[in-house]
Write a protein that holds these residues in place. Sequence first.
Motif, PDB file in Angstrom:
ATOM      1  N   UNK A 176       0.839  -1.202   0.000  1.00  0.00           N
ATOM      2  CA  UNK A 176       0.000   0.000   0.000  1.00  0.00           C
ATOM      3  C   UNK A 176       0.872   1.249   0.000  1.00  0.00           C
ATOM      4  N   UNK A 177       1.844   1.280   0.898  1.00  0.00           N
ATOM      5  CA  UNK A 177       2.657   2.481   1.056  1.00  0.00           C
ATOM      6  C   UNK A 177       3.680   2.618  -0.058  1.00  0.00           C
ATOM      7  N   UNK A 178       4.087   1.514  -0.653  1.00  0.00           N
ATOM      8  CA  UNK A 178       4.999   1.589  -1.794  1.00  0.00           C
ATOM      9  C   UNK A 178       4.329   2.345  -2.940  1.00  0.00           C
ATOM     10  N   UNK A 179       3.054   2.076  -3.180  1.00  0.00           N
ATOM     11  CA  UNK A 179       2.331   2.767  -4.253  1.00  0.00           C
ATOM     12  C   UNK A 179       2.133   4.239  -3.921  1.00  0.00           C
ATOM     13  N   UNK A 180       1.881   4.549  -2.662  1.00  0.00           N
ATOM     14  CA  UNK A 180       1.751   5.952  -2.254  1.00  0.00           C
ATOM     15  C   UNK A 180       3.066   6.686  -2.485  1.00  0.00           C
ATOM     16  N   UNK A 181       4.164   6.064  -2.066  1.00  0.00           N
ATOM     17  CA  UNK A 181       5.486   6.669  -2.243  1.00  0.00           C
ATOM     18  C   UNK A 181       5.787   6.896  -3.718  1.00  0.00           C
ATOM     19  N   UNK A 182       5.410   5.945  -4.563  1.00  0.00           N
ATOM     20  CA  UNK A 182       5.627   6.103  -6.001  1.00  0.00           C
ATOM     21  C   UNK A 182       4.861   7.301  -6.530  1.00  0.00           C
ATOM     22  N   UNK A 183       3.622   7.473  -6.065  1.00  0.00           N
ATOM     23  CA  UNK A 183       2.831   8.622  -6.480  1.00  0.00           C
ATOM     24  C   UNK A 183       3.475   9.937  -6.078  1.00  0.00           C
ATOM     25  N   UNK A 184       3.997   9.991  -4.845  1.00  0.00           N
ATOM     26  CA  UNK A 184       4.697  11.193  -4.381  1.00  0.00           C
ATOM     27  C   UNK A 184       5.924  11.464  -5.243  1.00  0.00           C
TER      28      UNK A 184
END
Length: 346
Positions: A89-97
């Motif tokens: 979940x957080x890997x995808x958020x980080x990628x978006x950032x």
Amino acid sequence: MSETTVQPTRKMTRPATVTLKHVAERAGVSPITVSRVINTPDAVSEPLRLKVGRAVEELGYLPNRVAGALASAESRVVPVIVPSLSNAVFIEVIQGVQDVLEVEGYQLLLGNTQYDLQREQDLAATLLGWSPAGVIIAGLRHSERTRAMLEAWRRPVVEIMEYGGHPIDMNVGLSHYKAGDSMAQHLIARGYREIGFIGGGLTTDYRAMQRFKGLDRSLARHGLPRRPPFTHEGPSSAQVGGDAFVRALETDPELDAIFFANDDLAVGALLRAQREGIAVPERVAIAGFNGFGIGELMQPPLTTIVSPRKQIGQLAATKLIARVQGRDDGTACVDVGFSLRIGGST
């Protein structure tokens, strides 16, 4: 036999901590010249750039960007503080950032709290010392000290992953209470009446606990049986989900539907059900949260709540950069919502 004399080679020494002064001495120029070569290379001659470049390479000098940032009260670094790096979940958020920051010429600095508010506080104190342009941090719940630090800091702060009242500055996320309620409404509409919840580390993963509370309140409104959540400590995984699924059915044979805190657990339950010969959804329905692609590949496909993880990261970074650049990006708080993806598991 004549002796061969070997002249000792000149050993290149390197200081323990290489400074701009050391580079200047190696290149035979002044420190201000080295600074000019590093910061405005187009303003100096090519021979001078080459001379200083050789000294930089020989000594392994790294320009102190932090010192420069502190001197100018500006930085092109943005810390992103999340509770886990093992959760996709957080890997995808980080990628978006990162997608947004890279385009704008900013660098991402990553911190992992491991769902520990004291660790979050320590990380925040350390990372703010780098004088970043702003901070993106998961969640709306922090220690009093962390909240006080971020409020007094007076630079852009974006709290992500959940949506709620009283953010420090800006907020991009979704309501986990509503997500739990939405799943309950779906299961009830399908005719399920004995509905349970399985999640891990609910004392620290309070967003998962919010999803349980959303489910529980919906059950209460409909006058249906309410149960405490089945929980375990430690990180979630398919193995943990499968084991928890079996234990829950053994402990509470009346269960006819289970809402899992995340898709990792739910996928593990589907795999374990196949191995144990437990019919899904005929014997028990299984539902998850996150909307990972693997759920669609399961047999039967997993019913789940889809959270727009990458969009959250992109919106958070966009709002932060807009604030840094003195632009009004609209409302300070954005509810990105969620969607229900219905599969054959319910």
